[in-house]
Design a protein around this motif. Structure first.
Motif, PDB file in Angstrom:
ATOM      1  N   ILE A  73      -8.318 -13.665 -13.655  1.00 44.39           N
ATOM      2  CA  ILE A  73      -8.988 -14.903 -13.252  1.00 44.39           C
ATOM      3  C   ILE A  73      -9.438 -14.778 -11.797  1.00 44.39           C
ATOM      4  N   GLY A  74      -8.627 -14.096 -10.997  1.00 44.26           N
ATOM      5  CA  GLY A  74      -8.983 -13.840  -9.603  1.00 44.26           C
ATOM      6  C   GLY A  74     -10.281 -13.051  -9.537  1.00 44.26           C
ATOM      7  N   PHE A  75     -10.368 -12.005 -10.363  1.00 42.53           N
ATOM      8  CA  PHE A  75     -11.559 -11.153 -10.386  1.00 42.53           C
ATOM      9  C   PHE A  75     -12.793 -11.982 -10.754  1.00 42.53           C
ATOM     10  N   VAL A  76     -12.648 -12.819 -11.769  1.00 48.74           N
ATOM     11  CA  VAL A  76     -13.799 -13.587 -12.242  1.00 48.74           C
ATOM     12  C   VAL A  76     -14.234 -14.616 -11.199  1.00 48.74           C
ATOM     13  N   VAL A 118      -3.274 -12.571  -6.802  1.00 54.15           N
ATOM     14  CA  VAL A 118      -3.706 -11.213  -7.160  1.00 54.15           C
ATOM     15  C   VAL A 118      -2.885 -10.200  -6.365  1.00 54.15           C
ATOM     16  N   TRP A 119      -2.756 -10.478  -5.084  1.00 47.79           N
ATOM     17  CA  TRP A 119      -2.003  -9.592  -4.185  1.00 47.79           C
ATOM     18  C   TRP A 119      -0.579  -9.394  -4.703  1.00 47.79           C
ATOM     19  N   ILE A 153      -6.187   1.928  -8.099  1.00 45.58           N
ATOM     20  CA  ILE A 153      -6.764   0.631  -8.449  1.00 45.58           C
ATOM     21  C   ILE A 153      -5.945  -0.491  -7.827  1.00 45.58           C
ATOM     22  N   LEU A 154      -4.633  -0.420  -8.016  1.00 45.35           N
ATOM     23  CA  LEU A 154      -3.771  -1.498  -7.528  1.00 45.35           C
ATOM     24  C   LEU A 154      -3.796  -1.574  -6.000  1.00 45.35           C
ATOM     25  N   ILE A 155      -3.753  -0.405  -5.340  1.00 49.22           N
ATOM     26  CA  ILE A 155      -3.764  -0.406  -3.874  1.00 49.22           C
ATOM     27  C   ILE A 155      -5.101  -0.937  -3.370  1.00 49.22           C
ATOM     28  N   THR A 156      -6.199  -0.529  -4.005  1.00 52.95           N
ATOM     29  CA  THR A 156      -7.516  -1.023  -3.585  1.00 52.95           C
ATOM     30  C   THR A 156      -7.585  -2.539  -3.702  1.00 52.95           C
ATOM     31  N   GLU A 157      -7.053  -3.058  -4.818  1.00 53.02           N
ATOM     32  CA  GLU A 157      -7.113  -4.517  -4.981  1.00 53.02           C
ATOM     33  C   GLU A 157      -6.274  -5.219  -3.925  1.00 53.02           C
ATOM     34  N   ILE A 158      -5.138  -4.645  -3.587  1.00 55.66           N
ATOM     35  CA  ILE A 158      -4.303  -5.243  -2.550  1.00 55.66           C
ATOM     36  C   ILE A 158      -5.033  -5.208  -1.203  1.00 55.66           C
ATOM     37  N   LEU A 159      -5.697  -4.090  -0.914  1.00 50.38           N
ATOM     38  CA  LEU A 159      -6.424  -3.975   0.360  1.00 50.38           C
ATOM     39  C   LEU A 159      -7.585  -4.967   0.415  1.00 50.38           C
ATOM     40  N   LEU A 160      -8.304  -5.084  -0.713  1.00 52.12           N
ATOM     41  CA  LEU A 160      -9.438  -6.008  -0.744  1.00 52.12           C
ATOM     42  C   LEU A 160      -8.985  -7.445  -0.522  1.00 52.12           C
ATOM     43  N   MET A 161      -7.897  -7.812  -1.163  1.00 53.22           N
ATOM     44  CA  MET A 161      -7.391  -9.180  -1.018  1.00 53.22           C
ATOM     45  C   MET A 161      -6.845  -9.407   0.385  1.00 53.22           C
ATOM     46  N   SER A 162      -6.201  -8.367   0.959  1.00 58.39           N
ATOM     47  CA  SER A 162      -5.688  -8.493   2.323  1.00 58.39           C
ATOM     48  C   SER A 162      -6.844  -8.722   3.293  1.00 58.39           C
TER      49      SER A 162
END
Lengths: 431, 255
Positions: A73-76, A118-119, A153-162
């Motif tokens: 849902i975060g992505f969308v 998401v983070w 993938i998971l680290i990238t998403e954490i970095l993007l959200m940070s």
């Protein structure tokens, strides 16, 4: 102005590169054999809405379903924010949507909460994979690249959200300081807690805010181009994959039309079959599979739900439905690369059967459909296994000895065991 | 069937016995119990007897589409010649094959599995659980056959047949759409398993025994073989019975 031009060039380059790679994948999928999946559009649409949009098959496992729901849902939703970033980037504006007033505050506030969930979800996913070492994420096929892929993938998403949250925190602090260009806009239910740890100088805050903004958007563009190489491609392909998935009962296997023609001609010599191109029976390589099988392979996100319910895998056999899908993708990718390098006619002498998937794997399958049932995006590993068996049996006559004996019995006695057809009704006599 | 035809009669339903039901000693008992149930409720049924032959299911799952279609077309010819409209099978594999894979080859019939027949008869009030062995309060766990459950979405009919017994139904951890295969499907019945660390039927029996059942109910002759072998291996033949839904129904009605 310079920033806007850089932004435009980067965005166009990212979209162009992604388009090139996406077209290659679609070309590769089209190397598969035709199969009609255009029927019952309404039912297909409902399946896609239920399974892909509604994530209906995820709920079987509540914990990952819950966490995945936040990431999904975060992505969308956060894509609305990306739209604003795109407009701001191209026109040099700042928070262009702030004219929405209260709604804007609500949106930014929701994005923040979603970014936070998401983070946290991604952090828990990393812990499940790397510290708790859940069995589902291990297995022979989950070494090297597939293992790193998941972590990247998971680290990238954490970095993007940070970056997103830090950007908002800096923005909020600049708004408090009354910095020019930073209009009062947005609500910051999460990033407000970061304000105190940020520097207090306006120039440092501007640098921080801009760096995070650039990092966030470049990260997203880079991530977009990572997708075609990654299992994360499912975020796009889950939708067509569920739309084109099998709607018939799972127990029903296709009747091969090419065989029907030959059998009819055998039983009735006057039968004239319709012209069909002679092809091989079953599949030796990926190009013998259907395009749906190949799309399945690109959609697989290697979650391992299939393998964890496979009776063969549970009892220590070599077969892993997830590996079947990963092998299919690896092989079709290789076939595609061969075409790019050496042209369409090039043969590399390799095939899906034997070079990727062994006989031992395909003969361990009980055709129980547990893998098909378990897949959250309606992938069908069983069909690939069956096509490989068809090739082994009908083109090569390479079945295990006892299977040959069983088939011999059916041919001679009309039963899989060595009993006389004359004794078939004997059950009625005894009691 | 030939006799009925000669007498100029048509059956209400054709009972497709299947190879296991015809030849396998254990499954023959189930076949006879299905006949007893049909007889008990007064349904006019027929069997093909020696005119029946393998549906082709194991050949198809093993990858031999030729042999499957040869079998299928021969069977369809027989069934169509007798003008068969409705079929009940004693085996989920025959059920799935005739129901789903025969129509494309020219054989379209209304096909039901015997547990569905039993459910219908219970719903119509024609079949109860009286006059025979009492299963009241007994712990029964039901093993879903893959080709009935996941393959065709039939989970409730067999359970309905058990509910009427007033027994204590206990589900295994993996049941219904998540049910674990007995290990026989996909032509595995006819070959040794691949190298592994456990046989699938043992894995399943271990799970069934966790529910502490007095009866393990099955709906498929192949599951029957695999589960019975498992129980033998665990030396639990005295305490735990593996029975087909048809057998349980017949016993409960004193047939």
């Amino acid at each position: 102005m310079v920033a806007q031009i850089i932004f435009l060039v980067l965005t166009l380059a990212a979209i162009a590169l992604f388009t090139v790679n996406l077209r290659k994948i679609i070309r590769n999928i089209r190397l598969g054999k035709p199969v009609d999946r255009q029927d019952q559009p309404q039912k297909r649409l409902m399946t896609m809405l239920r399974v892909a949009f509604g994530q209906s098959k995820m709920v079987v496992r509540p914990i990952p379903a819950f966490l995945h729901f936040f990431v999904y849902i975060g992505f969308v939703i956060i894509n609305i924010e990306v739209l604003e970033i795109m407009i701001d980037g191209l026109f040099g504006t700042h928070r262009i949507f702030n004219g929405l007033g209260g709604l804007y505050n609500f949106l930014i506030g929701s994005f923040e909460i979603l970014a936070f969930t998401v983070w946290v979800s991604c952090a828990i996913f990393l812990i499940r994979r790397n510290i708790l070492k859940l069995k589902r994420f291990s297995g022979v096929e989950m070494k090297s690249w597939p293992k790193s892929d998941a972590n990247y993938i998971l680290i990238t998403e954490i970095l993007l959200m940070s970056a997103f949250l830090l950007m908002n925190a800096a923005d909020a602090k600049l708004q408090l300081l009354g910095a020019s260009h930073y209009v009062n806009a947005g609500a910051f239910p999460v990033s407000q807690y970061l304000i105190n740890i940020l520097p207090s100088s306006e120039s440092a805050l501007v640098i921080l805010e801009r760096s995070c903004w650039w990092f966030h958007i470049i990260g997203i563009l880079a991530f977009l181009n990572y997708l075609p190489y990654s299992k994360h491609f499912h975020i796009l392909f889950a939708f067509p994959n569920t739309y084109f998935s099998n709607l018939e009962p799972k127990g029903e296997f296709t009747n091969m039309a090419s065989v029907t023609n030959e059998v009819k001609a055998m039983l009735d010599p006057s039968f004239v079959p319709a012209e069909t191109e002679p092809g091989k029976f079953g599949a030796k390589d990926v190009t013998d599979l259907s395009w749906v099988n190949l799309m399945n392979a690109y959609t697989c996100t290697e979650c391992g739900r299939c393998t964890s319910v496979c009776p063969a895998n549970i009892t220590g056999k070599l077969l892993s439905p997830r590996k079947i899908m990963m092998d299919t993708r690896d092989r079709i990718t290789e076939v595609g690369q061969n075409i790019d390098k050496h042209g369409a006619e090039h043969q590399d002498g390799k095939s899906l059967l034997d070079d990727y998937i062994s006989r031992e794997e395909i003969w361990a399958c009980t055709s129980c459909n547990a893998c098909v049932e378990a897949c959250p995006v309606n992938i069908d590993p069983l069909q690939i296994i069956m096509e490989l068996r068809r090739f082994a049996v009908m083109e090569e006559s390479q079945a295990p000895g006892s299977i040959n004996a069983m088939m011999g019995n059916i041919e001679n006695n009309q039963a899989p065991w060595k009993y006389s057809p004359a004794d078939r009704f004997n059950w009625a006599q005894e009691s | 069937m030939a006799e009925l035809m000669a007498a100029g009669e048509e059956p209400e339903i054709l009972f497709w016995v299947g190879c296991a039901g015809s030849y396998d000693e254990r499954a023959q008992k189930i076949t006879r119990d299905i006949c007893k149930i049909l007889h008990h409720v007064g349904i006019k049924y027929a069997v093909l007897g020696t005119e029946e032959s393998c549906t082709g299911d194991p050949a198809k799952r093993a990858g031999n589409e030729f042999l499957f279609q040869m079998q299928a077309m021969t069977n369809i010819e027989v069934l169509n010649a007798y003008n068969i409209k409705k079929i009940v099978t004693g085996c989920p594999h025959c059920f799935n094959t005739i129901k789903n894979e025969y129509p494309g080859l020219g054989g379209t019939y209304e096909v039901i599995h015997h547990t569905q027949l039993i459910q219908d008869l219970i719903n119509e009030g024609k079949l109860k659980a009286e006059g025979g062995e009492s299963f009241k309060g007994k712990k029964i766990t039901y093993h879903d056959p893959c080709y009935l459950g996941r393959g065709n979405g039939i989970y409730e009919a067999p359970r309905k047949a058990l509910e009427v017994l007033d027994a204590q139904l206990v589900e295994m951890k993996r049941c219904k759409s998540n049910g674990l295969c007995c290990g026989a499907g996909g032509a595995q019945m006819f070959k040794e398993p691949e190298k592994g660390n456990k046989d699938i039927n043992v894995e399943r029996i271990d799970e069934a025994l966790e529910t502490n059942p007095q009866v393990i109910a099955a709906g498929c002759p192949f599951c029957m073989t695999m589960l019975s072998d498992g129980i033998k291996l665990k030396d639990k033949e005295q305490e735990v019975k593996v029975l087909d839904i048809a057998e349980i129904t017949a016993r409960a009605n004193g047939l």
